[in-house]
Enzyme design. Structure first.
Site, PDB file in Angstrom:
ATOM      1  N   GLU A  81       0.845  -1.194   0.000  1.00  0.00           N
ATOM      2  CA  GLU A  81       0.000   0.000   0.000  1.00  0.00           C
ATOM      3  C   GLU A  81       0.878   1.240   0.000  1.00  0.00           C
ATOM      4  O   GLU A  81       0.402   2.347   0.208  1.00  0.00           O
ATOM      5  CB  GLU A  81      -0.972  -0.011   1.181  1.00  0.00           C
ATOM      6  CG  GLU A  81      -0.327  -0.096   2.540  1.00  0.00           C
ATOM      7  CD  GLU A  81      -1.355  -0.059   3.670  1.00  0.00           C
ATOM      8  OE1 GLU A  81      -1.468  -1.072   4.358  1.00  0.00           O
ATOM      9  OE2 GLU A  81      -2.025   0.954   3.854  1.00  0.00           O
ATOM     10  N   HIS A 129      -2.583  -9.727  12.363  1.00  0.00           N
ATOM     11  CA  HIS A 129      -2.006  -8.509  11.806  1.00  0.00           C
ATOM     12  C   HIS A 129      -1.665  -7.625  13.004  1.00  0.00           C
ATOM     13  O   HIS A 129      -2.514  -7.396  13.868  1.00  0.00           O
ATOM     14  CB  HIS A 129      -3.030  -7.817  10.898  1.00  0.00           C
ATOM     15  CG  HIS A 129      -2.641  -6.416  10.540  1.00  0.00           C
ATOM     16  ND1 HIS A 129      -1.442  -6.130   9.926  1.00  0.00           N
ATOM     17  CD2 HIS A 129      -3.260  -5.219  10.748  1.00  0.00           C
ATOM     18  CE1 HIS A 129      -1.352  -4.812   9.753  1.00  0.00           C
ATOM     19  NE2 HIS A 129      -2.436  -4.239  10.251  1.00  0.00           N
ATOM     20  N   CYS A 135      -3.598  -3.197   4.452  1.00  0.00           N
ATOM     21  CA  CYS A 135      -2.712  -4.243   4.987  1.00  0.00           C
ATOM     22  C   CYS A 135      -3.185  -5.651   4.634  1.00  0.00           C
ATOM     23  O   CYS A 135      -2.540  -6.636   4.992  1.00  0.00           O
ATOM     24  CB  CYS A 135      -2.604  -4.117   6.504  1.00  0.00           C
ATOM     25  SG  CYS A 135      -2.159  -2.470   7.037  1.00  0.00           S
TER      26      CYS A 135
HETATM   27  N1  CAA Z   1       1.704   2.965  30.861  1.00  0.00           N
HETATM   28  C1  CAA Z   1       1.071   1.915  30.270  1.00  0.00           C
HETATM   29  N2  CAA Z   1       0.075   2.071  29.353  1.00  0.00           N
HETATM   30  C2  CAA Z   1      -0.268   3.337  28.983  1.00  0.00           C
HETATM   31  C3  CAA Z   1       0.342   4.456  29.560  1.00  0.00           C
HETATM   32  C4  CAA Z   1       1.376   4.237  30.550  1.00  0.00           C
HETATM   33  N3  CAA Z   1       2.011   5.251  31.125  1.00  0.00           N
HETATM   34  N4  CAA Z   1      -0.207   5.556  29.013  1.00  0.00           N
HETATM   35  C5  CAA Z   1      -1.144   5.135  28.132  1.00  0.00           C
HETATM   36  N5  CAA Z   1      -1.180   3.787  28.108  1.00  0.00           N
HETATM   37  C6  CAA Z   1      -2.022   2.918  27.291  1.00  0.00           C
HETATM   38  C7  CAA Z   1      -3.449   3.378  27.154  1.00  0.00           C
HETATM   39  O1  CAA Z   1      -4.226   3.007  28.281  1.00  0.00           O
HETATM   40  C8  CAA Z   1      -3.860   2.638  25.885  1.00  0.00           C
HETATM   41  O2  CAA Z   1      -4.122   1.289  26.201  1.00  0.00           O
HETATM   42  P1  CAA Z   1      -5.527   0.623  25.753  1.00  0.00           P
HETATM   43  O3  CAA Z   1      -5.626   0.805  24.261  1.00  0.00           O
HETATM   44  O4  CAA Z   1      -5.397  -0.790  26.165  1.00  0.00           O
HETATM   45  O5  CAA Z   1      -6.579   1.391  26.467  1.00  0.00           O
HETATM   46  C9  CAA Z   1      -2.578   2.651  25.052  1.00  0.00           C
HETATM   47  O6  CAA Z   1      -1.520   2.959  25.963  1.00  0.00           O
HETATM   48  C10 CAA Z   1      -2.587   3.672  23.928  1.00  0.00           C
HETATM   49  O7  CAA Z   1      -2.977   4.904  24.479  1.00  0.00           O
HETATM   50  P2  CAA Z   1      -3.897   5.927  23.665  1.00  0.00           P
HETATM   51  O8  CAA Z   1      -5.106   5.238  23.137  1.00  0.00           O
HETATM   52  O9  CAA Z   1      -4.096   7.139  24.503  1.00  0.00           O
HETATM   53  O10 CAA Z   1      -2.898   6.250  22.463  1.00  0.00           O
HETATM   54  P3  CAA Z   1      -3.024   7.308  21.327  1.00  0.00           P
HETATM   55  O11 CAA Z   1      -4.327   8.021  21.372  1.00  0.00           O
HETATM   56  O12 CAA Z   1      -1.809   8.144  21.403  1.00  0.00           O
HETATM   57  O13 CAA Z   1      -2.995   6.472  19.962  1.00  0.00           O
HETATM   58  C11 CAA Z   1      -3.197   4.735  18.365  1.00  0.00           C
HETATM   59  C12 CAA Z   1      -2.858   5.088  19.827  1.00  0.00           C
HETATM   60  C13 CAA Z   1      -4.660   5.054  18.079  1.00  0.00           C
HETATM   61  C14 CAA Z   1      -2.951   3.247  18.152  1.00  0.00           C
HETATM   62  C15 CAA Z   1      -2.268   5.563  17.421  1.00  0.00           C
HETATM   63  O14 CAA Z   1      -0.947   5.205  17.640  1.00  0.00           O
HETATM   64  C16 CAA Z   1      -2.621   5.399  15.950  1.00  0.00           C
HETATM   65  O15 CAA Z   1      -3.469   6.103  15.424  1.00  0.00           O
HETATM   66  N6  CAA Z   1      -1.928   4.455  15.233  1.00  0.00           N
HETATM   67  C17 CAA Z   1      -2.158   4.224  13.823  1.00  0.00           C
HETATM   68  C18 CAA Z   1      -3.447   3.470  13.550  1.00  0.00           C
HETATM   69  C19 CAA Z   1      -3.396   2.017  13.949  1.00  0.00           C
HETATM   70  O16 CAA Z   1      -2.354   1.413  14.095  1.00  0.00           O
HETATM   71  N7  CAA Z   1      -4.595   1.400  14.078  1.00  0.00           N
HETATM   72  C20 CAA Z   1      -4.685  -0.004  14.388  1.00  0.00           C
HETATM   73  C21 CAA Z   1      -5.915  -0.639  13.776  1.00  0.00           C
HETATM   74  S1  CAA Z   1      -5.983  -0.291  12.014  1.00  0.00           S
HETATM   75  C22 CAA Z   1      -4.980  -1.496  11.280  1.00  0.00           C
HETATM   76  O17 CAA Z   1      -4.676  -2.488  11.860  1.00  0.00           O
HETATM   77  C23 CAA Z   1      -4.476  -1.235   9.901  1.00  0.00           C
HETATM   78  C24 CAA Z   1      -3.100  -0.696   9.983  1.00  0.00           C
HETATM   79  O18 CAA Z   1      -2.124  -1.445   9.968  1.00  0.00           O
HETATM   80  C25 CAA Z   1      -2.932   0.750  10.129  1.00  0.00           C
END
Ligand code: CAA
Length: 388
Positions: free
Chosen positions: A79, A233, A111
């Site tokens: 992609e 994945h 993906c």
């Molecule tokens: N210690 C331990 N854990 C902590 C922490 C700490 N100090 N602070 C936060 N966390 C945890 C949170 O509780 C959360 O855990 P849960 O999901 O179990 O609740 C985790 O860390 C992530 O925290 P946030 O949700 O606040 O993180 P974020 O808002 O910064 O973003 C994300 C996370 C949405 C994955 C972001 O990185 C993102 O957008 N990534 C790209 C999209 C992606 O990968 N999507 C996955 C599904 S789509 C797919 O699979 C296709 C693909 O390949 C893209």
């Protein structure tokens, strides 16, 4: 006839960043990245590598001279391709010395496309006994500096040779799949970085897995007890853990513990590479096959493929007696141990370097030890070099 993955190999470039250092730079608690996201290191792709060179470097390791003359189809899943017209598979045919009577095609559905390639390869070999099909999944995951997605970047390629009587794993004819038009992650043709509705994408992934798992159980009569391991994945490794935990209550305590241990084996490599989009599930499979202490012939692995936009597929494979012989894995350990750590300052300074600059340019590849490198562009044509 048993058809499946006969050989499996992986490549990612020789540089990475440490995510504890990235967390400090982003003023974030490192445990968010290490535990909350489940990633410890991230591959950084130099200007001298692209999806073509990474794919060639992955596939070259597993091809014998006989394979190169016998392969009848090359399927290239990506992609983050380099051309909106010409298929990456045609470049691979030349770089890898594959015979001119092979079909070449590029596949896209986020993906998910590697899984589509694998299933088409399985069906083609089943109809054409003796045929060999090369499936390569290669991607660079980019979200941009200091974005929420940054910690889930990465890149690399996985290559699979699909044949009858495979050494590694048979692909069972039990796939359940589904598609739905939605906007959780996308990249318009003018954009170099992905756009994403991050939390929505996490939810859709899990919903697709739960729905397909339920359908699978209904269609096949199998239960979680029929599976010795799952591979997911892994856009980041916590995502797969969440999906597994969604179905773990169906297992007894001992089996649940076993499945969690296998999951740990399946994410060893992905934790250190990051997302490689189309190749992610298959790097996780390689990680499981290399790092599991218990897998043996006949064990059933459940595989969940997800591609945003969105498409999902769940299917199973049976581990074969000689599976270790089909894994080109020594190179992975070496590749990981020989990588050069970049400082966060270097990573930030170089970010996007590969995409910027004049249309025609030379690329400095002297620090890149890979066999295949991108040396530059002449007349807007990519100049690939075999350094050996
Ligand atoms: N210690 C331990 N854990 C902590 C922490 C700490 N100090 N602070 C936060 N966390 C945890 C949170 O509780 C959360 O855990 P849960 O999901 O179990 O609740 C985790 O860390 C992530 O925290 P946030 O949700 O606040 O993180 P974020 O808002 O910064 O973003 C994300 C996370 C949405 C994955 C972001 O990185 C993102 O957008 N990534 C790209 C999209 C992606 O990968 N999507 C996955 C599904 S789509 C797919 O699979 C296709 C693909 O390949 C893209």
């Amino acid at each position: 006839m048993a058809v499946g993955i006969d050989k499996l190999s992986f490549f990612s470039p020789n540089q990475y960043i440490d995510l504890t250092e990235l967390a400090k730079r982003r003023d974030t608690d490192p445990n968010k990245y290490l535990i909350g996201i489940g990633q410890s290191e991230q591959a950084v792709i130099p200007a001298s590598q692209d999806v073509i060179t990474m794919a060639a470097n992955a596939a070259d390791q597993l091809l014998t001279e006989a394979d190169r003359s016998e392969i009848s189809m090359i399927m290239f899943a990506t992609e983050s391709g380099i051309d909106n017209s010409k298929s990456g598979a045609v470049y691979l045919q030349t770089l890898l010395g594959i015979n001119r009577y092979a079909r070449t095609i590029e596949l896209k559905q986020a993906c998910y496309a590697g899984t589509y390639g694998l299933m088409q390869a399985r069906d083609y070999v089943a109809l054409n006994p003796g045929a060999k099909v090369l499936v390569v999944a290669s991607d660079i995951a980019r979200y941009g500096l200091a974005t929420a997605g940054e910690v889930t970047q990465g890149g690399g390629a996985v290559a699979m040779l699909v044949t009858e009587n495979p050494k590694v794993m048979t692909l069972e004819r039990d796939s359940q799949f589904m598609s739905q038009d939605l906007m959780d992650f996308w990249r318009p043709v003018y954009a170099t970085d992905a756009l994403v509705d991050g939390h929505f994408s996490q939810d859709v992934y899990r919903e697709f897995f739960k729905e397909l798992w339920q359908r699978y159980r209904e269609q096949t009569g199998r239960t979680i007890a029929d599976f010795q391991a799952f591979a997911f994945h892994l856009p980041y490794t916590k995502q797969g853990l969440k999906a597994l935990k969604d179905i773990l209550p169906e297992a007894n305590a001992e089996h649940a513990e076993h499945l969690l241990a296998e999951f740990e084996a399946s994410r060893v490599f992905n934790k250190r590479i990051g997302n490689l989009y189309t190749g992610s599930l298959y790097l996780s499979l390689l990680s499981l096959l290399v790092n599991s202490a218990t897998l043996k012939a006949g064990y059933r692995i459940g595989l969940f493929s997800y591609g945003s936009g969105a498409e999902g597929e769940f299917y199973s494979g049976l581990v074969q007696a000689e599976f270790k012989k089909g894994l080109i894995n020594e190179q992975v350990e070496r590749l990981l141990s020989e990588r050069r750590k970049m400082t966060i300052e270097q990573y930030e300074k170089n970010y996007g370097q590969a995409l910027n600059g004049p249309l025609d340019r030379e690329i400095d590849f002297k620090d890149d030890p890979a066999k295949f490198v991108l040396a530059g562009l002449v007349n807007q044509q990519r100049q690939y070099i075999n350094q050996q």
